[in-house]
Design an enzyme around this catalytic site. Structure first.
Site, PDB file in Angstrom:
ATOM      1  N   ASP A 197       1.005  -1.073   0.048  1.00 32.62           N
ATOM      2  CA  ASP A 197      -0.102   0.260   0.267  1.00 32.62           C
ATOM      3  C   ASP A 197       0.976   1.424  -0.366  1.00 32.62           C
ATOM      4  OD1 ASP A 197      -2.674   1.695  -0.297  1.00 32.62           O
ATOM      5  OD2 ASP A 197      -2.618   1.557   2.390  1.00 32.62           O
ATOM      6  N   SER A 217      -7.580   5.286  -0.554  1.00 34.30           N
ATOM      7  CA  SER A 217      -7.274   3.808  -0.623  1.00 34.30           C
ATOM      8  C   SER A 217      -8.650   3.563  -0.190  1.00 34.30           C
ATOM      9  CB  SER A 217      -6.783   2.478   0.235  1.00 34.30           C
ATOM     10  OG  SER A 217      -4.598   2.863  -0.306  1.00 34.30           O
ATOM     11  N   GLN A 267      -5.450  -1.351  -6.824  1.00 32.16           N
ATOM     12  CA  GLN A 267      -5.286  -0.823  -5.881  1.00 32.16           C
ATOM     13  C   GLN A 267      -6.186   0.780  -6.693  1.00 32.16           C
ATOM     14  OE1 GLN A 267      -3.912   2.446  -3.301  1.00 32.16           O
ATOM     15  NE2 GLN A 267      -3.455   0.548  -1.946  1.00 32.16           N
TER      16      GLN A 267
END
Length: 290
Positions: A197, A217, A267
């Site tokens: 991430d 996110s 993502q």
């Protein structure tokens, strides 16, 4: 900052398949998304034997507080001969933060093999000599990961210091953990989930230098393709194929220094313009990105 061993040191609470993820020190106001996703993988793995996680598909549905522990509830969906499936929900104070499905695969299955080639970029040592890494890689957006050696690969014609200062993202990043870690392959997959991430959604800002946006996110998916060790150099290639209506897609590929493609990441993130008069506003999602 908290060490990755501390972050992934989840404990069984006594209830069936319910675990507690520790609170950690953080420079990020909201819990880093990789923190929650990594703990979700670690807790699900605790309920599976003889198989390793090969994919995770998760949604961030609420903001978290890194200074408070996270409750991780695992549901055993299926245990097959080759695959197992688990659902994980992460809560804080009764509020759902993250929901994910994880799939586990036994070792030893055989089939055709191929992979995308590794991009032609400077290696970690050459990157450091050409300005990537110290001193600027320890500033601003990377301070959360001080036990990691992170080297941002400069691109021709771009000022890496300015790019970091504006948060515009990097297309290629070398990283590795610098402390002694367990040998357990499951630990390294959970640790890679944590680091996957790192800065990923910021690749959506590469074509939009200097824009002021709210970043978060919204969902996160990762596929583990080959054996991984996070204490060895990994190259993270990050790209964004689309941004529209305040959201963007970011994709990542992770390669070993020898060129093996070990993981893929997808993502979607919030990339909404900031209204300086109204502030950033409120919405669902995980407002962690630094």
């Amino acid at each position: 900052m908290a060490a990755i061993r501390e972050i992934l040191d989840i404990e069984k609470t006594g209830a069936d398949d319910v675990f507690s993820g520790p609170a950690v020190e953080s420079r990020i106001e909201r819990t880093f998304g990789g923190h929650i996703a990594g703990q979700a993988v670690a807790s699900a793995q605790r309920t599976v034997s003889g198989k390793e996680v090969h994919s995770l598909h998760g949604y961030f549905v609420g903001p978290g507080d890194a200074s408070r522990p996270i409750e991780l509830r695992v549901e055993r969906i299926r245990d097959g001969r080759s695959f197992a499936n688990r659902q994980v929900r992460a809560y804080q104070g009764g509020t759902l933060l993250f929901s994910a499905m994880a799939s586990f695969h036994r070792d030893g299955d055989c089939g055709p093999q191929h992979q995308d080639p590794m991009p032609e970029v400077p290696g970690p040592e050459e990157t450091a000599r050409s300005g990537g890494g110290a001193p600027y890689s320890t500033r601003i957006i990377l301070k959360e990961w001080e036990e990691w050696d992170i080297r941002l690969v400069p691109e021709e014609g771009r000022d890496p210091v300015a790019a970091e200062r504006t948060g515009a993202g990097f297309r290629h990043i070398w990283f590795r953990n610098t402390v002694e870690l367990p040998q357990d392959p499951a630990f390294h997959r959970a640790a890679l989930t944590y680091m996957s991430d790192m800065t990923l959604i910021r690749s959506a800002l590469l074509p939009h230098q200097g824009e002021k946006v709210q970043l978060a996110s919204l969902d996160h998916a990762i596929w583990f393709l080959r054996p991984i060790r996070v204490d060895e150099w990994l190259l993270y290639e990050q790209v964004s194929p689309s941004a529209f209506q305040g959201t963007a897609i970011a994709r990542g590929k992770l390669f070993t220094e020898e060129g093996e493609l070990v993981a893929l990441v997808n993502q979607e993130g919030l990339t909404r313009f900031l209204d300086e008069k109204l502030g950033s506003g409120s919405a669902h999602g995980n407002w962690h990105n630094v």
